[in-house]
Design an enzyme around this catalytic site. Structure first.
Site, PDB file in Angstrom:
ATOM      1  N   GLU A  63       0.813  -1.214   0.000  1.00  0.00           N
ATOM      2  CA  GLU A  63       0.000   0.000   0.000  1.00  0.00           C
ATOM      3  C   GLU A  63       0.846   1.263   0.000  1.00  0.00           C
ATOM      4  O   GLU A  63       0.506   2.248  -0.655  1.00  0.00           O
ATOM      5  CB  GLU A  63      -0.970   0.001   1.179  1.00  0.00           C
ATOM      6  N   VAL A  64       1.944   1.254   0.711  1.00  0.00           N
ATOM      7  CA  VAL A  64       2.815   2.438   0.702  1.00  0.00           C
ATOM      8  C   VAL A  64       3.446   2.598  -0.686  1.00  0.00           C
ATOM      9  O   VAL A  64       3.523   3.695  -1.232  1.00  0.00           O
ATOM     10  CB  VAL A  64       3.899   2.345   1.791  1.00  0.00           C
TER      11      VAL A  64
END
Length: 270
Positions: free
Chosen positions: A44-45
């Site tokens: 997600e990052v």
DNA sequence: ATCCGGATCC
DNA sequence: GGATCAGGAT
């Protein structure tokens, strides 16, 4: 207070449309083969403001090099930045490592599950916290990224100027029970492949200034050079880049925790 | 409201 | 060439 915006049939039709489309057209990503919150966090990052397809090789290299949250927490910044190199927005890499350290320190590497706990970590905002809750823990949480926002507006005929609050209420009302994980993956794929920005003509929320010739470009080049050379004097940098704002650029890189300066020597923080 | 990378798509 | 890209921090 909460008036119902959508009727039952509209919701049901929408769910069926998206889920049946997804069954046939879904994309296959490595982070969809796991529900381990650490791997979900990494993906997600990396995915923040970055095309999913481009993240794949970086994700695979990253989890191979740092297989557990403790491996990442114990790594050197330069090691993390090297694996990250080319992906962009490099302070994400530093923040990700700091998140790993914080979790290691606070919880003995037990991964936080509550939205509030996730939001307290620098580098995790509303979207990423919700995405972890949905993809790792299958929680019924409102996940709205640029794809999902566009799909909801387009398919449910909402205004592009809809308030965040109302959009969130609607997004919550259409999540099928017990299917948060698959539902949000389906919405994202539908947005990325069927209801694209170009086809729907719905404008993105986040805009960026021109990259070519920007200070951001210089920053990227300086960091890449430091990853090769290990260290450089400020004088050498001034000679190589001839940029009027070089001092300011370096200052920002320090503030972001990317580099440090000692006795005129610029190095990546370890 | 601005800044933060760099590739990918038209 | 320009817009966009599973955003977040200040």
């Amino acid at each position: 207070m909460n008036r119902k915006v959508l009727n039952e049939k509209t919701i049901k039709d929408f769910q069926i449309k998206i889920l049946s489309w997804y069954k046939i057209n879904k994309r296959d990503f490595p982070w969809r083969k796991t529900t381990d919150p650490y791997f979900i966090l990494v993906s997600e990052v990396m995915l923040q403001q970055t095309q999913a397809k481009r993240v794949v090789p970086y994700y695979e290299k990253f989890v191979k090099k740092f297989p557990t949250i403790n491996d990442l927490a114990d790594a050197k910044n330069s090691e993390v930045l090297l694996v990250w190199s080319g992906l962009g927005f490099n302070n994400r890499a530093i923040r990700l490592k700091e998140i790993a350290k914080t979790i290691q320190l606070n919880n003995g590497a037990a991964f936080p599950e509550k939205i509030d706990e996730l939001l307290a970590l620098k580098g995790i905002g509303n979207y990423t916290a919700a995405a972890i809750a949905a993809f790792a823990f299958n929680k019924k949480t409102v996940v709205i990224d640029t794809n999902i926002r566009r799909v909801l507006i387009h398919e449910l005929h909402l205004s592009e100027n809809i308030s965040q609050k109302l959009l969130s209420e609607i997004a919550l009302s259409v999540i099928p029970n017990g299917k948060s994980r698959i539902w949000h993956n389906a919405l994202m794929d539908y947005g990325a492949m069927a209801a694209t920005a170009r086809l729907t003509n719905i404008k993105s929320k986040s805009k960026q200034s021109t990259f070519k010739g920007s200070e951001r470009e210089v920053r990227g080049k300086i960091l890449k050079l430091l990853l090769d050379e290990k260290k450089l004097t400020k004088a050498k940098l001034a000679e190589l880049f001839l940029h009027e704002n070089l001092e300011e650029i370096i200052r920002k890189m320090k503030t972001d925790g990317l580099v440090e300066e000692r006795r005129g020597l610029i190095t990546i923080i370890n």
